[in-house]
Design a protein around this motif. Structure first.
Motif, PDB file in Angstrom:
ATOM      1  N   ASP A  92      31.285 -33.293   8.704  1.00  0.00           N
ATOM      2  CA  ASP A  92      32.582 -32.643   8.861  1.00  0.00           C
ATOM      3  C   ASP A  92      32.752 -31.388   8.019  1.00  0.00           C
ATOM      4  O   ASP A  92      33.618 -30.574   8.302  1.00  0.00           O
ATOM      5  CB  ASP A  92      33.705 -33.633   8.512  1.00  0.00           C
ATOM      6  N   ASP A  93      31.978 -31.225   6.983  1.00  0.00           N
ATOM      7  CA  ASP A  93      32.147 -30.099   6.067  1.00  0.00           C
ATOM      8  C   ASP A  93      31.127 -29.010   6.377  1.00  0.00           C
ATOM      9  O   ASP A  93      29.952 -29.138   6.035  1.00  0.00           O
ATOM     10  CB  ASP A  93      31.991 -30.580   4.622  1.00  0.00           C
ATOM     11  N   PRO A  94      31.555 -27.899   7.019  1.00  0.00           N
ATOM     12  CA  PRO A  94      30.605 -26.839   7.367  1.00  0.00           C
ATOM     13  C   PRO A  94      29.981 -26.165   6.144  1.00  0.00           C
ATOM     14  O   PRO A  94      28.925 -25.553   6.243  1.00  0.00           O
ATOM     15  CB  PRO A  94      31.436 -25.845   8.181  1.00  0.00           C
ATOM     16  N   MET A  95      30.615 -26.296   4.979  1.00  0.00           N
ATOM     17  CA  MET A  95      30.059 -25.703   3.759  1.00  0.00           C
ATOM     18  C   MET A  95      28.993 -26.602   3.136  1.00  0.00           C
ATOM     19  O   MET A  95      28.305 -26.200   2.214  1.00  0.00           O
ATOM     20  CB  MET A  95      31.178 -25.455   2.741  1.00  0.00           C
ATOM     21  N   ASP A  96      28.865 -27.824   3.636  1.00  0.00           N
ATOM     22  CA  ASP A  96      27.925 -28.791   3.079  1.00  0.00           C
ATOM     23  C   ASP A  96      26.943 -29.235   4.166  1.00  0.00           C
ATOM     24  O   ASP A  96      26.745 -30.411   4.389  1.00  0.00           O
ATOM     25  CB  ASP A  96      28.695 -29.991   2.514  1.00  0.00           C
ATOM     26  N   SER A  97      26.334 -28.272   4.845  1.00  0.00           N
ATOM     27  CA  SER A  97      25.488 -28.584   5.996  1.00  0.00           C
ATOM     28  C   SER A  97      24.022 -28.779   5.625  1.00  0.00           C
ATOM     29  O   SER A  97      23.253 -29.288   6.425  1.00  0.00           O
ATOM     30  CB  SER A  97      25.602 -27.483   7.047  1.00  0.00           C
ATOM     31  N   GLU A  98      23.627 -28.390   4.431  1.00  0.00           N
ATOM     32  CA  GLU A  98      22.223 -28.468   4.021  1.00  0.00           C
ATOM     33  C   GLU A  98      21.822 -29.905   3.734  1.00  0.00           C
ATOM     34  O   GLU A  98      22.418 -30.558   2.876  1.00  0.00           O
ATOM     35  CB  GLU A  98      21.997 -27.605   2.776  1.00  0.00           C
ATOM     36  N   LEU A  99      20.809 -30.401   4.461  1.00  0.00           N
ATOM     37  CA  LEU A  99      20.296 -31.752   4.204  1.00  0.00           C
ATOM     38  C   LEU A  99      19.284 -31.758   3.071  1.00  0.00           C
ATOM     39  O   LEU A  99      19.105 -32.766   2.402  1.00  0.00           O
ATOM     40  CB  LEU A  99      19.671 -32.339   5.464  1.00  0.00           C
ATOM     41  N   GLY A 100      18.603 -30.638   2.874  1.00  0.00           N
ATOM     42  CA  GLY A 100      17.620 -30.552   1.809  1.00  0.00           C
ATOM     43  C   GLY A 100      16.432 -29.704   2.200  1.00  0.00           C
ATOM     44  O   GLY A 100      16.439 -29.030   3.239  1.00  0.00           O
ATOM     45  N   ASP A 101      15.409 -29.773   1.367  1.00  0.00           N
ATOM     46  CA  ASP A 101      14.212 -28.949   1.526  1.00  0.00           C
ATOM     47  C   ASP A 101      12.966 -29.818   1.603  1.00  0.00           C
ATOM     48  O   ASP A 101      12.889 -30.872   0.969  1.00  0.00           O
ATOM     49  CB  ASP A 101      14.054 -28.005   0.323  1.00  0.00           C
ATOM     50  N   ILE A 102      11.994 -29.322   2.356  1.00  0.00           N
ATOM     51  CA  ILE A 102      10.703 -29.986   2.504  1.00  0.00           C
ATOM     52  C   ILE A 102       9.615 -28.954   2.248  1.00  0.00           C
ATOM     53  O   ILE A 102       9.720 -27.806   2.703  1.00  0.00           O
ATOM     54  CB  ILE A 102      10.537 -30.558   3.926  1.00  0.00           C
ATOM     55  N   ALA A 103       8.557 -29.340   1.549  1.00  0.00           N
ATOM     56  CA  ALA A 103       7.353 -28.518   1.414  1.00  0.00           C
ATOM     57  C   ALA A 103       6.198 -29.309   2.004  1.00  0.00           C
ATOM     58  O   ALA A 103       6.091 -30.519   1.787  1.00  0.00           O
ATOM     59  CB  ALA A 103       7.082 -28.192  -0.054  1.00  0.00           C
ATOM     60  N   ILE A 104       5.333 -28.624   2.754  1.00  0.00           N
ATOM     61  CA  ILE A 104       4.206 -29.289   3.393  1.00  0.00           C
ATOM     62  C   ILE A 104       2.955 -28.441   3.183  1.00  0.00           C
ATOM     63  O   ILE A 104       2.987 -27.223   3.335  1.00  0.00           O
ATOM     64  CB  ILE A 104       4.510 -29.562   4.888  1.00  0.00           C
ATOM     65  N   SER A 105       1.855 -29.087   2.802  1.00  0.00           N
ATOM     66  CA  SER A 105       0.614 -28.390   2.478  1.00  0.00           C
ATOM     67  C   SER A 105      -0.350 -28.364   3.659  1.00  0.00           C
ATOM     68  O   SER A 105      -0.733 -29.411   4.182  1.00  0.00           O
ATOM     69  CB  SER A 105      -0.084 -29.055   1.294  1.00  0.00           C
ATOM     70  N   TYR A 106      -0.753 -27.163   4.027  1.00  0.00           N
ATOM     71  CA  TYR A 106      -1.707 -27.004   5.123  1.00  0.00           C
ATOM     72  C   TYR A 106      -3.030 -27.705   4.809  1.00  0.00           C
ATOM     73  O   TYR A 106      -3.566 -28.429   5.642  1.00  0.00           O
ATOM     74  CB  TYR A 106      -1.958 -25.514   5.401  1.00  0.00           C
ATOM     75  N   ASP A 107      -3.550 -27.479   3.607  1.00  0.00           N
ATOM     76  CA  ASP A 107      -4.875 -28.011   3.248  1.00  0.00           C
ATOM     77  C   ASP A 107      -4.918 -29.532   3.343  1.00  0.00           C
ATOM     78  O   ASP A 107      -5.829 -30.099   3.955  1.00  0.00           O
ATOM     79  CB  ASP A 107      -5.251 -27.578   1.823  1.00  0.00           C
ATOM     80  N   LEU A 133      13.229 -37.926   6.985  1.00  0.00           N
ATOM     81  CA  LEU A 133      13.782 -39.258   6.693  1.00  0.00           C
ATOM     82  C   LEU A 133      14.062 -39.414   5.201  1.00  0.00           C
ATOM     83  O   LEU A 133      15.074 -40.003   4.811  1.00  0.00           O
ATOM     84  CB  LEU A 133      12.851 -40.355   7.210  1.00  0.00           C
ATOM     85  N   HIS A 134      13.191 -38.864   4.355  1.00  0.00           N
ATOM     86  CA  HIS A 134      13.467 -38.883   2.912  1.00  0.00           C
ATOM     87  C   HIS A 134      14.759 -38.120   2.608  1.00  0.00           C
ATOM     88  O   HIS A 134      15.569 -38.566   1.780  1.00  0.00           O
ATOM     89  CB  HIS A 134      12.319 -38.285   2.113  1.00  0.00           C
ATOM     90  N   LEU A 135      14.969 -36.971   3.258  1.00  0.00           N
ATOM     91  CA  LEU A 135      16.197 -36.209   3.042  1.00  0.00           C
ATOM     92  C   LEU A 135      17.427 -37.029   3.412  1.00  0.00           C
ATOM     93  O   LEU A 135      18.501 -36.847   2.849  1.00  0.00           O
ATOM     94  CB  LEU A 135      16.199 -34.920   3.870  1.00  0.00           C
ATOM     95  N   LEU A 136      17.249 -37.927   4.385  1.00  0.00           N
ATOM     96  CA  LEU A 136      18.357 -38.729   4.896  1.00  0.00           C
ATOM     97  C   LEU A 136      18.512 -40.075   4.182  1.00  0.00           C
ATOM     98  O   LEU A 136      19.258 -40.937   4.641  1.00  0.00           O
ATOM     99  CB  LEU A 136      18.178 -38.943   6.395  1.00  0.00           C
ATOM    100  N   GLY A 137      17.791 -40.256   3.079  1.00  0.00           N
ATOM    101  CA  GLY A 137      17.971 -41.455   2.267  1.00  0.00           C
ATOM    102  C   GLY A 137      16.996 -42.579   2.531  1.00  0.00           C
ATOM    103  O   GLY A 137      17.103 -43.643   1.926  1.00  0.00           O
ATOM    104  N   TYR A 138      16.043 -42.380   3.415  1.00  0.00           N
ATOM    105  CA  TYR A 138      15.015 -43.397   3.664  1.00  0.00           C
ATOM    106  C   TYR A 138      13.954 -43.277   2.585  1.00  0.00           C
ATOM    107  O   TYR A 138      13.683 -42.185   2.069  1.00  0.00           O
ATOM    108  CB  TYR A 138      14.380 -43.206   5.044  1.00  0.00           C
ATOM    109  N   ASP A 139      13.309 -44.403   2.257  1.00  0.00           N
ATOM    110  CA  ASP A 139      12.258 -44.393   1.245  1.00  0.00           C
ATOM    111  C   ASP A 139      11.284 -45.527   1.522  1.00  0.00           C
ATOM    112  O   ASP A 139      11.513 -46.349   2.407  1.00  0.00           O
ATOM    113  CB  ASP A 139      12.861 -44.538  -0.150  1.00  0.00           C
TER     114      ASP A 139
END
Length: 172
Positions: A92-107, A133-139
């Motif tokens: 509901d909050d357009p100012m709080d739309s960021e779920l998070g960040d992911i980094a992925i290694s090609y190698d 899924l980690h960003l969404l609270g799964y572990d």
């Protein structure tokens, strides 16, 4: 509809691999499967190499080695009870739309895909789904949480036509 993912490429091999489209496809499939409003959220995905992800892994997890994917959730959505679904992100909050960040290694992704005999794009898609899924609270630390997360991954990948990455009898 605007893009759900903002892809930052630090290693040019990710351009050739099509990380931006793989990440967008994985994000759409994940949020849609979980019933989360895709128009209300954003995810940043950084494609890097082993050297960069090892520095991040050292800085944030005190593990001085490369890994395949790292995630930084914008908020903690994890359930307290082992095996319970995480809390839903606020749509509901357009100012709080960021779920998070992911980094992925090609190698690491390329090495793992080759060692497992998996198509590179399928493995990358799996790792992006895993990271989201980690960003969404799964572990996967506690047994019940790991079973839930794995089941969600398999369902989402199945919806994308990608086989079960946890199938111990021959992979995908």
């Amino acid at each position: 509809m605007s893009a759900l993912t903002d892809t930052v490429i630090e290693d040019d091999r990710w351009h050739t691999a099509g990380l931006a489209s793989l990440a967008e496809r994985a994000a759409l499939a994940t949020l849609t499967h979980l019933g989360i409003d895709v128009g209300a959220h954003e995810i940043c995905v950084m494609g890097c190499d082993d050297a960069r992800i090892a520095r991040l892994n050292t800085e944030f997890r005190d593990k001085p080695t490369p890994t395949n994917v790292l995630s930084w959730p914008a908020e903690d959505l994890a359930a307290q009870e082992d095996g319970a679904p995480p809390f839903a992100p606020d749509s509901d909050d357009p100012m709080d739309s960021e779920l998070g960040d992911i980094a992925i290694s090609y190698d690491t992704c390329a090495r793992e895909a080759k060692e497992s005999g998996l198509p590179f794009a399928d493995h990358v898609t799996h790792l992006v789904v895993h990271g989201i899924l980690h960003l969404l609270g799964y572990d996967h630390v506690r047994d019940g949480d790991a079973e839930l997360m794995e089941r969600k991954e398999v369902e989402i990948l199945g919806n994308l036509g990608i086989g079960d990455p946890y199938n111990r009898n021959g992979g995908q």
